[in-house]
Design an enzyme around this catalytic site. Structure first.
Site, PDB file in Angstrom:
ATOM      1  N   LYS A 250     -12.348   1.980  12.559  1.00 37.09           N
ATOM      2  CA  LYS A 250     -11.042   2.173  13.178  1.00 37.09           C
ATOM      3  C   LYS A 250     -11.187   2.324  14.447  1.00 37.09           C
ATOM      4  O   LYS A 250     -10.121   2.031  15.492  1.00 37.09           O
ATOM      5  CB  LYS A 250     -10.367   3.356  12.526  1.00 37.09           C
TER       6      LYS A 250
ATOM      7  N   GLY B 124       0.843  -1.408   0.032  1.00 34.46           N
ATOM      8  CA  GLY B 124      -0.036   0.030  -0.030  1.00 34.46           C
ATOM      9  C   GLY B 124       0.916   1.221   0.021  1.00 34.46           C
ATOM     10  O   GLY B 124       2.087   1.190   0.159  1.00 34.46           O
ATOM     11  N   PHE B 125       0.150   2.517   0.107  1.00 36.06           N
ATOM     12  CA  PHE B 125       0.942   3.744  -0.169  1.00 36.06           C
ATOM     13  C   PHE B 125       1.860   4.035   1.045  1.00 36.06           C
ATOM     14  O   PHE B 125       3.071   4.016   0.868  1.00 36.06           O
ATOM     15  CB  PHE B 125      -0.098   4.797  -0.298  1.00 36.06           C
ATOM     16  N   ILE B 126       1.254   3.778   2.196  1.00 35.64           N
ATOM     17  CA  ILE B 126       2.122   4.142   3.545  1.00 35.64           C
ATOM     18  C   ILE B 126       3.061   2.931   3.723  1.00 35.64           C
ATOM     19  O   ILE B 126       4.214   2.875   3.928  1.00 35.64           O
ATOM     20  CB  ILE B 126       1.234   4.245   4.573  1.00 35.64           C
TER      21      ILE B 126
ATOM     22  N   TYR C 202     -16.118   3.578   8.169  1.00 35.99           N
ATOM     23  CA  TYR C 202     -14.734   3.508   8.272  1.00 35.99           C
ATOM     24  C   TYR C 202     -14.103   3.808   9.420  1.00 35.99           C
ATOM     25  O   TYR C 202     -13.503   3.354   9.887  1.00 35.99           O
ATOM     26  CB  TYR C 202     -13.951   4.374   6.760  1.00 35.99           C
TER      27      TYR C 202
END
Length: 342
Positions: A162, A16-18, A158
């Site tokens: 979290k 993924g991006f991170i 979402y």
């Protein structure tokens, strides 16, 4: 900076991006890194595979292509590699998509995090770090957001998943003594970013001469955090595993450390909210071309502003994110032009 507490890390969501940026940094710092990523088609899989290919050029990196919620997948990785640090980034992201497809958030964010916690209970790492989000602050109007402030009014499913992850992790930290840090991200951006994020969509549209959708008629602000700053914060936090206090009186004012568990939540943000229209102006300046603006009403599940109180991060690590938006946006636009040859 102190030397790492370990030399083997397990990163979920490694393509993924991170995850990609974090793995690159850990490898550069001398860690062995084991990644797991499902390479799902939520956005262009080619971008994920390119990130993965870059990481695989380093012999210190190995990866498994698998969903974290698959029974047994994480158990095998923990048993085979016995990681000293686990950084759990894999998740179904996106505020708006959680309205359209909430079940994917149940599977990836709730079941997936449960699998991480169970694997960590069986083979405990020295430090378990899990990604949360600034979205958990929801409708709170108390800014800047502090980790110790109430966060019970999530505005999207979402964000709700979290917040549930934070509670789940706290219970495991209390029951099984797992040193656990949750970190709340604030609008992360930078090279190799996600195509569903505003910076990517705006850059693409402006270069193609297409209009950009500007929600709430531009009256929004975000605490944009450059990805390298975020990764720096995560890497530093690896060395600060929380310890269960003897009593509540030992907890310093402003510290989110639990009185009953080795568990803490930490904001990682720039502490400098930027108006959306100023963010768009920075993109226009980097590209050298004005945007065609399509003003729209606020989207369901969105919030008008975010603003991190990053004092706890600084107290724990001595670090404060500091990349200016103009600089970070320019780096992204340069990467985008090179990656897509435009």
């Amino acid at each position: 900076m102190p030397s790492p507490i370990s030399r083997k890390a397990l990163v979920t969501g490694s393509s993924g991006f991170i995850g990609y940026h974090l793995c690159k940094r850990l490898l550069a710092d001398g860690w062995q890194v084991v990644g797991i990523d499902a390479l799902t088609d939520y956005y262009d899989v080619r971008l994920k595979t390119r990130r993965q290919g870059e990481l695989l050029q380093n012999r210190g990196f190995q990866t498994v292509t698998e969903r974290i919620e698959t029974p047994g997948a994480l158990d095998r990785l923990f048993t085979d590699h016995r990681p000293d640090a686990v950084i759990h980034l894999a998740a179904q992201a996106g505020v708006r998509y959680s309205i359209e497809n909430p079940e994917s958030y149940v599977n990836a964010n709730l079941v997936g995090t449960f699998r991480v916690l169970e694997a960590a209970r069986a083979v405990p790492p020295a430090h378990l770090l899990l990604a949360s989000t600034s979205s958990v602050y929801g409708a709170s109007a108390e800014m800047p957001y502090a980790e110790t402030a109430k966060s019970d009014t999530q505005m999207s499913f979402y964000a709700a998943t979290k917040k549930a992850n934070e509670a789940m992790a706290h219970s495991y930290a209390h029951l099984f003594g797992l040193p656990t840090t949750m970190f709340r991200f604030f609008t992360v951006y930078g090279p190799w970013g996600r195509p569903d994020m505003a910076l990517f969509k705006f850059t693409k549209a402006i270069l193609e001469g297409a209009p950009i959708d500007i929600y709430n008629h531009g009256d929004m602000a975000r605490d944009f955090t450059y990805v390298d700053d975020l990764v720096d914060g995560i890497v530093r936090l690896i060395n600060v595993a929380p310890v269960r206090p003897g009593n509540a009186e030992e907890i310093a004012e402003g510290d989110s450390l639990s009185p009953v568990a080795p568990w803490r939540v930490v904001n990682i943000g720039n502490s400098e909210p930027v108006q959306l229209m100023d963010f768009i102006a920075a993109i226009e300046d980097a590209i050298g071309k004005p945007a065609i603006r399509n003003m729209m009403d606020m989207q369901p599940g969105d919030v008008p502003a975010t603003w991190a109180d990053a004092d706890l991060l600084h107290r724990l690590t001595g670090y404060t994110p500091q990349t200016k938006v103009a600089d970070g946006v320019a780096r992204f636009v340069s990467w985008y032009r090179d990656f897509y040859d435009v």
